[in-house]
Design a protein around this motif. Structure first.
Motif, PDB file in Angstrom:
ATOM      1  N   LEU A 198     110.274   2.172  37.075  1.00 31.63           N
ATOM      2  CA  LEU A 198     110.829   2.638  35.807  1.00 31.63           C
ATOM      3  C   LEU A 198     112.068   1.814  35.487  1.00 31.63           C
ATOM      4  O   LEU A 198     113.002   1.755  36.284  1.00 31.63           O
ATOM      5  CB  LEU A 198     111.196   4.122  35.897  1.00 31.63           C
ATOM      6  N   ALA A 199     112.063   1.151  34.331  1.00 35.28           N
ATOM      7  CA  ALA A 199     113.217   0.343  33.938  1.00 35.28           C
ATOM      8  C   ALA A 199     114.429   1.241  33.724  1.00 35.28           C
ATOM      9  O   ALA A 199     114.334   2.303  33.104  1.00 35.28           O
ATOM     10  CB  ALA A 199     112.906  -0.434  32.665  1.00 35.28           C
ATOM     11  N   GLY A 200     115.581   0.814  34.248  1.00 33.33           N
ATOM     12  CA  GLY A 200     116.793   1.605  34.136  1.00 33.33           C
ATOM     13  C   GLY A 200     117.424   1.496  32.761  1.00 33.33           C
ATOM     14  O   GLY A 200     117.007   0.691  31.920  1.00 33.33           O
ATOM     15  N   PRO A 201     118.464   2.298  32.511  1.00 32.15           N
ATOM     16  CA  PRO A 201     119.122   2.289  31.199  1.00 32.15           C
ATOM     17  C   PRO A 201     119.813   0.971  30.887  1.00 32.15           C
ATOM     18  O   PRO A 201     120.112   0.688  29.728  1.00 32.15           O
ATOM     19  CB  PRO A 201     120.134   3.437  31.311  1.00 32.15           C
ATOM     20  N   GLU A 202     120.078   0.158  31.915  1.00 28.00           N
ATOM     21  CA  GLU A 202     120.741  -1.126  31.684  1.00 28.00           C
ATOM     22  C   GLU A 202     119.774  -2.191  31.178  1.00 28.00           C
ATOM     23  O   GLU A 202     120.196  -3.254  30.725  1.00 28.00           O
ATOM     24  CB  GLU A 202     121.404  -1.610  32.981  1.00 28.00           C
ATOM     25  N   PRO A 216     117.203  -4.167  28.710  1.00 28.56           N
ATOM     26  CA  PRO A 216     117.073  -4.275  27.249  1.00 28.56           C
ATOM     27  C   PRO A 216     116.017  -3.307  26.722  1.00 28.56           C
ATOM     28  O   PRO A 216     115.018  -3.023  27.402  1.00 28.56           O
ATOM     29  CB  PRO A 216     116.635  -5.729  27.055  1.00 28.56           C
ATOM     30  N   ALA A 217     116.230  -2.815  25.514  1.00 27.95           N
ATOM     31  CA  ALA A 217     115.314  -1.824  24.940  1.00 27.95           C
ATOM     32  C   ALA A 217     113.888  -2.349  24.855  1.00 27.95           C
ATOM     33  O   ALA A 217     112.918  -1.581  24.962  1.00 27.95           O
ATOM     34  CB  ALA A 217     115.814  -1.415  23.554  1.00 27.95           C
ATOM     35  N   GLU A 218     113.735  -3.667  24.694  1.00 29.16           N
ATOM     36  CA  GLU A 218     112.406  -4.257  24.527  1.00 29.16           C
ATOM     37  C   GLU A 218     111.540  -4.136  25.774  1.00 29.16           C
ATOM     38  O   GLU A 218     110.311  -4.279  25.697  1.00 29.16           O
ATOM     39  CB  GLU A 218     112.538  -5.728  24.127  1.00 29.16           C
ATOM     40  N   VAL A 219     112.151  -3.866  26.932  1.00 28.34           N
ATOM     41  CA  VAL A 219     111.374  -3.704  28.165  1.00 28.34           C
ATOM     42  C   VAL A 219     110.403  -2.532  28.033  1.00 28.34           C
ATOM     43  O   VAL A 219     109.322  -2.532  28.628  1.00 28.34           O
ATOM     44  CB  VAL A 219     112.320  -3.512  29.371  1.00 28.34           C
ATOM     45  N   ALA A 220     110.767  -1.539  27.227  1.00 30.50           N
ATOM     46  CA  ALA A 220     109.908  -0.369  27.043  1.00 30.50           C
ATOM     47  C   ALA A 220     108.566  -0.735  26.415  1.00 30.50           C
ATOM     48  O   ALA A 220     107.601   0.035  26.512  1.00 30.50           O
ATOM     49  CB  ALA A 220     110.620   0.675  26.182  1.00 30.50           C
ATOM     50  N   ARG A 252     110.317  -6.857  38.412  1.00 30.00           N
ATOM     51  CA  ARG A 252     111.607  -7.411  37.982  1.00 30.00           C
ATOM     52  C   ARG A 252     111.970  -8.585  38.886  1.00 30.00           C
ATOM     53  O   ARG A 252     111.817  -8.513  40.108  1.00 30.00           O
ATOM     54  CB  ARG A 252     112.680  -6.333  38.060  1.00 30.00           C
ATOM     55  N   ARG A 253     112.431  -9.658  38.268  1.00 32.61           N
ATOM     56  CA  ARG A 253     112.759 -10.895  38.989  1.00 32.61           C
ATOM     57  C   ARG A 253     114.173 -11.320  38.631  1.00 32.61           C
ATOM     58  O   ARG A 253     114.564 -11.272  37.461  1.00 32.61           O
ATOM     59  CB  ARG A 253     111.770 -11.991  38.588  1.00 32.61           C
ATOM     60  N   GLN A 254     114.951 -11.748  39.628  1.00 27.17           N
ATOM     61  CA  GLN A 254     116.308 -12.239  39.399  1.00 27.17           C
ATOM     62  C   GLN A 254     116.482 -13.587  40.081  1.00 27.17           C
ATOM     63  O   GLN A 254     116.009 -13.781  41.210  1.00 27.17           O
ATOM     64  CB  GLN A 254     117.351 -11.259  39.943  1.00 27.17           C
TER      65      GLN A 254
END
Length: 211
Positions: free
Chosen positions: A63-67, A69-73, A81-83
């Motif tokens: 689940l993408a966190g609140p941090e 970007p909105a577009e991840v939804a 997720r990759r960094q």
């Protein structure tokens, strides 16, 4: 996996997509942050060195966190997720994180230490990049790795292929890029900052309307 940087200020979405954001930026920085060119290509052209990708982590994200970007939804789960850090020689010039649908990641990120742009265009496939966000961010680990005080300029964008969203990418750029691009702020903004003794370089909270 590093925590996402704290967002201190963010340009309105409509201004970004209409290419009206970033008026306080100098021309070269505005092109870097709001243009639709490849950042890895830009870093290579500026430094004259190949871009090395230092993988930090690549993990499932239920689940993408609140941090995020909105577009991840808009990405279909399950997510990955990759960094990475982006280095040219000894200089660390950028940090990036991206969110993917797991199936798309398996298809496009076989070479995990290769820049995403190279992976996605390996067969000269058509891509569309939409820049959706411009921000100023900060994090202690960014200051440590960039060896510069924050805040730092950041952007996020999406890649589309055939009208379908492939990934959401957030990038943060090191102030070391001023070596080639010049100061990030335009002349008017620099004069405001220079008039305030003791303030570090970069856009300050009051310039952004932050209390």
């Amino acid at each position: 996996m590093l925590s996402s940087p704290e967002v201190l200020w963010q340009a309105p979405f409509q201004e970004v997509v209409a290419a009206q954001a970033g008026q306080q930026l100098s021309g070269p920085w505005r092109l870097l942050l709001l243009g639709d060119g490849s950042p890895t290509r830009h870093l290579q052209l500026l430094s004259g060195l190949a871009v090395d990708v230092e993988l930090i982590a690549m993990e499932p994200e239920p689940l993408a966190g609140p941090e995020a970007p909105a577009e991840v939804a808009d990405l279909a789960p399950p997510l990955l997720r990759r960094q990475v850090w982006l280095r040219c020689g000894q200089d660390c010039l950028a940090w990036a994180e991206s969110w993917w649908n797991q199936e798309q990641a398996d298809r496009h990120l076989g070479q995990r230490h290769q820049p995403i742009w190279h992976s996605l265009t390996a067969n000269r496939a058509e891509l569309y990049r939409e820049v959706d966000g411009l921000a100023q961010v900060t994090a202690p680990w960014l200051e440590e790795r960039f060896d510069r005080p924050g805040p730092f300029w950041s952007r996020h964008y999406r890649f589309f292929r055939g009208g379908k969203e492939l990934t959401v990418i957030r990038e943060v750029f090191s102030p070391q890029l001023e070596r080639w691009l010049g100061p990030s702020l335009g002349a008017a903004e620099r004069s405001l900052t220079d008039a305030r003794p003791g303030e570090r370089s970069g856009l300050q909270h009051n310039d952004l309307g932050i209390p």
